[in-house]
Design a protein around this motif. Sequence first.
Motif, PDB file in Angstrom:
ATOM      1  N   GLN A   1       0.919  -1.495  -0.077  1.00  0.00           N
ATOM      2  CA  GLN A   1       0.259   0.140   0.128  1.00  0.00           C
ATOM      3  C   GLN A   1       1.252   1.461  -0.459  1.00  0.00           C
ATOM      4  OE1 GLN A   1      -3.678  -0.290  -0.198  1.00  0.00           O
ATOM      5  NE2 GLN A   1      -2.767  -2.992  -0.251  1.00  0.00           N
ATOM      6  N   TRP A   2       2.249   1.085  -0.073  1.00  0.00           N
ATOM      7  CA  TRP A   2       2.550   2.346   0.413  1.00  0.00           C
ATOM      8  C   TRP A   2       3.385   2.585  -1.424  1.00  0.00           C
ATOM      9  CZ3 TRP A   2       7.687   4.096  -1.071  1.00  0.00           C
ATOM     10  CH2 TRP A   2       8.052   5.025  -0.903  1.00  0.00           C
ATOM     11  N   SER A   3       3.629   4.100  -1.069  1.00  0.00           N
ATOM     12  CA  SER A   3       3.481   4.871  -2.385  1.00  0.00           C
ATOM     13  C   SER A   3       4.358   5.666  -2.174  1.00  0.00           C
ATOM     14  CB  SER A   3       2.585   5.105  -3.348  1.00  0.00           C
ATOM     15  OG  SER A   3       1.649   5.617  -2.945  1.00  0.00           O
ATOM     16  N   PRO A   4       5.130   6.891  -2.958  1.00  0.00           N
ATOM     17  CA  PRO A   4       6.094   7.523  -2.745  1.00  0.00           C
ATOM     18  C   PRO A   4       4.969   8.927  -3.196  1.00  0.00           C
ATOM     19  CG  PRO A   4       6.500   7.106  -5.048  1.00  0.00           C
ATOM     20  CD  PRO A   4       5.976   6.161  -4.195  1.00  0.00           C
ATOM     21  N   ARG A   5       5.186  10.060  -2.046  1.00  0.00           N
ATOM     22  CA  ARG A   5       4.184  11.322  -2.129  1.00  0.00           C
ATOM     23  C   ARG A   5       5.017  12.072  -3.522  1.00  0.00           C
ATOM     24  NH1 ARG A   5       4.381  14.013   3.134  1.00  0.00           N
ATOM     25  NH2 ARG A   5       6.185  15.291   2.947  1.00  0.00           N
ATOM     26  N   PRO A   6       4.103  12.696  -4.107  1.00  0.00           N
ATOM     27  CA  PRO A   6       4.315  13.406  -5.050  1.00  0.00           C
ATOM     28  C   PRO A   6       4.208  14.469  -4.702  1.00  0.00           C
ATOM     29  CG  PRO A   6       2.157  12.418  -5.284  1.00  0.00           C
ATOM     30  CD  PRO A   6       2.600  12.123  -4.576  1.00  0.00           C
ATOM     31  N   MET A   7       5.763  15.308  -5.046  1.00  0.00           N
ATOM     32  CA  MET A   7       5.728  17.094  -4.817  1.00  0.00           C
ATOM     33  C   MET A   7       5.297  17.990  -6.216  1.00  0.00           C
ATOM     34  SD  MET A   7       8.807  19.062  -2.846  1.00  0.00           S
ATOM     35  CE  MET A   7       9.798  18.796  -4.618  1.00  0.00           C
ATOM     36  N   ALA A   8       4.537  19.027  -6.541  1.00  0.00           N
ATOM     37  CA  ALA A   8       4.561  19.196  -7.996  1.00  0.00           C
ATOM     38  C   ALA A   8       5.201  20.143  -7.558  1.00  0.00           C
ATOM     39  CB  ALA A   8       3.217  19.113  -8.392  1.00  0.00           C
ATOM     40  N   LEU A   9       6.034  20.650  -9.082  1.00  0.00           N
ATOM     41  CA  LEU A   9       6.054  21.991  -9.073  1.00  0.00           C
ATOM     42  C   LEU A   9       5.392  22.640 -10.193  1.00  0.00           C
ATOM     43  CD1 LEU A   9      10.103  21.084  -8.823  1.00  0.00           C
ATOM     44  CD2 LEU A   9       8.757  21.651  -6.773  1.00  0.00           C
TER      45      LEU A   9
ATOM     46  N   THR B   1      15.663  20.565  -3.153  1.00  0.00           N
ATOM     47  CA  THR B   1      14.907  20.378  -1.925  1.00  0.00           C
ATOM     48  C   THR B   1      13.817  20.950  -1.859  1.00  0.00           C
ATOM     49  OG1 THR B   1      17.079  19.996  -1.118  1.00  0.00           O
ATOM     50  CG2 THR B   1      15.908  20.466   0.764  1.00  0.00           C
ATOM     51  N   SER B   2      13.059  22.336  -1.833  1.00  0.00           N
ATOM     52  CA  SER B   2      12.765  22.699  -1.410  1.00  0.00           C
ATOM     53  C   SER B   2      11.668  23.179  -2.390  1.00  0.00           C
ATOM     54  CB  SER B   2      12.798  24.534  -0.188  1.00  0.00           C
ATOM     55  OG  SER B   2      13.550  25.436  -2.062  1.00  0.00           O
ATOM     56  N   GLY B   3      11.382  23.173  -3.034  1.00  0.00           N
ATOM     57  CA  GLY B   3      11.015  22.931  -4.457  1.00  0.00           C
ATOM     58  C   GLY B   3      10.848  24.842  -4.783  1.00  0.00           C
ATOM     59  N   ARG B   4      11.360  25.671  -4.513  1.00  0.00           N
ATOM     60  CA  ARG B   4      11.879  27.397  -4.408  1.00  0.00           C
ATOM     61  C   ARG B   4      11.753  27.315  -6.050  1.00  0.00           C
ATOM     62  NH1 ARG B   4      14.392  30.447  -0.362  1.00  0.00           N
ATOM     63  NH2 ARG B   4      14.094  32.202  -1.994  1.00  0.00           N
ATOM     64  N   LEU B   5      10.835  28.130  -6.844  1.00  0.00           N
ATOM     65  CA  LEU B   5      12.050  28.556  -8.001  1.00  0.00           C
ATOM     66  C   LEU B   5      13.442  29.421  -7.843  1.00  0.00           C
ATOM     67  CD1 LEU B   5      11.560  28.608 -10.736  1.00  0.00           C
ATOM     68  CD2 LEU B   5       9.664  30.789 -10.473  1.00  0.00           C
ATOM     69  N   LEU B   6      14.059  29.217  -8.416  1.00  0.00           N
ATOM     70  CA  LEU B   6      15.893  29.905  -8.004  1.00  0.00           C
ATOM     71  C   LEU B   6      15.662  30.956  -8.863  1.00  0.00           C
ATOM     72  CD1 LEU B   6      17.452  27.264  -5.866  1.00  0.00           C
ATOM     73  CD2 LEU B   6      15.968  28.895  -5.097  1.00  0.00           C
ATOM     74  N   GLY B   7      15.588  30.503 -10.567  1.00  0.00           N
ATOM     75  CA  GLY B   7      16.039  31.902 -11.507  1.00  0.00           C
ATOM     76  C   GLY B   7      15.193  31.280 -12.665  1.00  0.00           C
ATOM     77  N   THR B   8      14.911  32.047 -13.714  1.00  0.00           N
ATOM     78  CA  THR B   8      13.673  32.200 -15.054  1.00  0.00           C
ATOM     79  C   THR B   8      15.026  33.147 -15.912  1.00  0.00           C
ATOM     80  OG1 THR B   8      11.614  31.912 -13.550  1.00  0.00           O
ATOM     81  CG2 THR B   8      11.850  32.508 -15.971  1.00  0.00           C
ATOM     82  N   PHE B   9      15.465  32.050 -17.065  1.00  0.00           N
ATOM     83  CA  PHE B   9      16.182  32.828 -18.351  1.00  0.00           C
ATOM     84  C   PHE B   9      14.500  32.850 -19.051  1.00  0.00           C
ATOM     85  CE2 PHE B   9      19.116  30.174 -16.238  1.00  0.00           C
ATOM     86  CZ  PHE B   9      19.719  30.903 -14.813  1.00  0.00           C
TER      87      PHE B   9
ATOM     88  N   ARG C   1       2.455  20.845 -17.743  1.00  0.00           N
ATOM     89  CA  ARG C   1       2.687  22.477 -16.861  1.00  0.00           C
ATOM     90  C   ARG C   1       3.429  22.034 -15.805  1.00  0.00           C
ATOM     91  NH1 ARG C   1      -1.707  27.198 -19.149  1.00  0.00           N
ATOM     92  NH2 ARG C   1      -1.777  25.936 -20.386  1.00  0.00           N
ATOM     93  N   LYS C   2       3.601  20.235 -15.475  1.00  0.00           N
ATOM     94  CA  LYS C   2       3.599  20.326 -13.888  1.00  0.00           C
ATOM     95  C   LYS C   2       5.232  19.360 -14.546  1.00  0.00           C
ATOM     96  CE  LYS C   2      -1.087  20.634 -11.464  1.00  0.00           C
ATOM     97  NZ  LYS C   2      -1.639  19.267 -11.121  1.00  0.00           N
ATOM     98  N   ILE C   3       5.763  19.714 -13.165  1.00  0.00           N
ATOM     99  CA  ILE C   3       7.580  18.956 -13.368  1.00  0.00           C
ATOM    100  C   ILE C   3       6.936  18.330 -11.157  1.00  0.00           C
ATOM    101  CG2 ILE C   3       9.737  18.606 -12.030  1.00  0.00           C
ATOM    102  CD1 ILE C   3       8.556  22.349 -13.289  1.00  0.00           C
ATOM    103  N   VAL C   4       6.909  16.780 -11.827  1.00  0.00           N
ATOM    104  CA  VAL C   4       6.354  15.425  -9.930  1.00  0.00           C
ATOM    105  C   VAL C   4       8.229  15.260  -9.631  1.00  0.00           C
ATOM    106  CG1 VAL C   4       5.423  14.152  -9.724  1.00  0.00           C
ATOM    107  CG2 VAL C   4       4.313  16.285 -11.694  1.00  0.00           C
ATOM    108  N   VAL C   5       8.292  15.220  -8.948  1.00  0.00           N
ATOM    109  CA  VAL C   5       9.202  14.963  -7.841  1.00  0.00           C
ATOM    110  C   VAL C   5       8.509  13.447  -7.405  1.00  0.00           C
ATOM    111  CG1 VAL C   5      11.086  14.997  -6.382  1.00  0.00           C
ATOM    112  CG2 VAL C   5      10.667  16.691  -7.832  1.00  0.00           C
TER     113      VAL C   5
END
Length: 643
Positions: free
Chosen positions: A316-324, A356-364, A624-628
């Motif tokens: 029943q265990w599955s990884p918890r997704p984190m969406a950016l 680690t935190s999912g924060r946006l650090l830069g856009t080019f 449009r998502k990035i999933v970890v």
Amino acid sequence: MSFHTPPSTPTPHRLQRRGRGSPATPSSARFSHLLSSVLGSPFVTTTDLVDLVDGENTTVPHSDTVTRPPSPDHGFEVIQHEDSDEEWSFRRSPFRSILPRLWDVLSTSPPRRPSPFSYSSSSSSIWTSKPIDYSQLPPLDGEEGELIDDEACFFCPPVRAVTGIDILSLLPPELALHTLSLLAPTRPDPHSPASTVLADIPDHVIQANSALTSLLACRSVSRKWARFANDNSVWRSLYTARWGTPPTLSPSLSPYTPPPTPSRRNSTMPDIRMKKLPALPPGESVFPAPLALDFSRLYRARLELDRRWEGLHDEQWSPRPMALAGHTDSVYCLEFSRTHIITGSRDRSVKVWSLTSGRLLGTFKGQHKGSVLCLKFELEETHPATGGLRGFLVTGSSDCNVCVWDLWTEHGGEDAQVFGEVRAVLRGHGGGVLDLRIDQKWIVSCAKDAAIRVWSRESLDLHRTLRGHEGPVNAVGLQSGAYSEESSQHDGRIVSASGDGKMILWDIASGERVRTFEGHDRGLACIEFKGDLIISGSNDCKIKIWSASSGACLRTLVGHEGLVRALSCDPQNGRLVSVSYDRSVRVWDLGTGRAIRVVRDSHTSHIFDVKFDSRRIVSTSHDRKIVVLDFSLGLGVNPALFV
């Protein structure tokens, strides 16, 4: 010489030797004193056998031993004479009183063969010779009672006492620890032939599990063995042999926590005066050495992590997704390191995220006039002055151009803002740039114009153009080779995958075609090139594993229900991750070709790209998502050690 016979003594029977397995006579205890006599003895009785068991003197019970048969015949026998005074007097001779045990043995053991001597009372000599036919004697063996070796007794099951020499405990501690570390298996060589790599992956897992079982068994032998088996250096050998050396962490990421200083008020230890240590010289760090890690705990956590990947931890265990979320259109490509994720999108932008935190650090933005379809980057070098990072980024776009960027941060830390600046734009492709690869020498790009271009990373000049496909080249793989300064040649190789259904292996130095691979039913969409392994994904929903040296197709993986869009492979861990237009992420065991995990609910649309390491999977999609997907949550150790 005359002997007097006691009137009440009955007539004796013929002397007999006690055979193997006969019960011991009550006089066995009296025989032990002969071991220290001048006569000596070839025997060691079970009552005198004392062994050292785990540091304690333990007497082995008689029931747990088998006594060696008695000595062979000395070539004489006593002739029975009815009512013979001489024979009865012989039984009362001093010989019987001196050797009581030997007499008991002889009196109960039948002779095994005719004796060359006989006892006679009529002659002047007690012992007389008699003829014997030596050709008729049976051969010597263990059943005849001869001493066939130097042992006196041996144990037979069930054994209740430990015998022998504890060699491990007698060794110096360094050699004992090194001996236990030899239990660790040898890691497979990823540069071996592809067939060997695939065969070594399951064998390595079996050997690693066997080494773990053996080490745990060593802990149960004795207290001293347990101290050796619990040593951190032994567990470090087993860990590195199975998963490789943990990464070097910065002090801020160190899992090591210094133990608290003992307090005299709440300490249960005796009052110990703590010596005040001198201060460290300037520039010295208190960051611990690699052995400061608890490798036994780390091994247990990493083993649990592998079970999660394979679905053995809990069904029943599955990884918890984190969406950016941040892109305004489809996310076509991604790359990630231990600390950062970089993505390219149809919105013509490149974004940098904290892993680690999912924060946006830069856009080019503003450099590409079309969708960013592919990228590769390196962001690992620490700037000595500010502690910041410097890196290198290459992006390819549907505008037919390749952009080379310089990346940097102004200070250290995973959440530091990342800046980028275009160093050069590489032009020459006649169609959209679909894929990229980089190493220390080359930048390789492929495009819809069916061409592969090789650029010098140092000068950014075009080195070579490779042509041979009849359709767009959707993916390339780069195998770095050994660069020779004398000949200024690089013997690396490139493999290209095209919509025409073919793969071609190229030599970079000569530009010649080495081999062509055919086997898919439709066009190819993605490719991975690791050592001798080539892995391809196609529009026929299949994944094929090839040998670069022989050109043979070694395995076909079936399971996807749509175009296989991207692949990511790690031969050291034996895993392959694939994504498809069927919206699923599949984890494959390279050794068996079996899908060990299928994730279907991470995205809501077509998946375009995927990358993974030992603890997580990162994917991008048309949604449009990035999933970890992180498999390392809640293991009780710093997950950065698993990368």
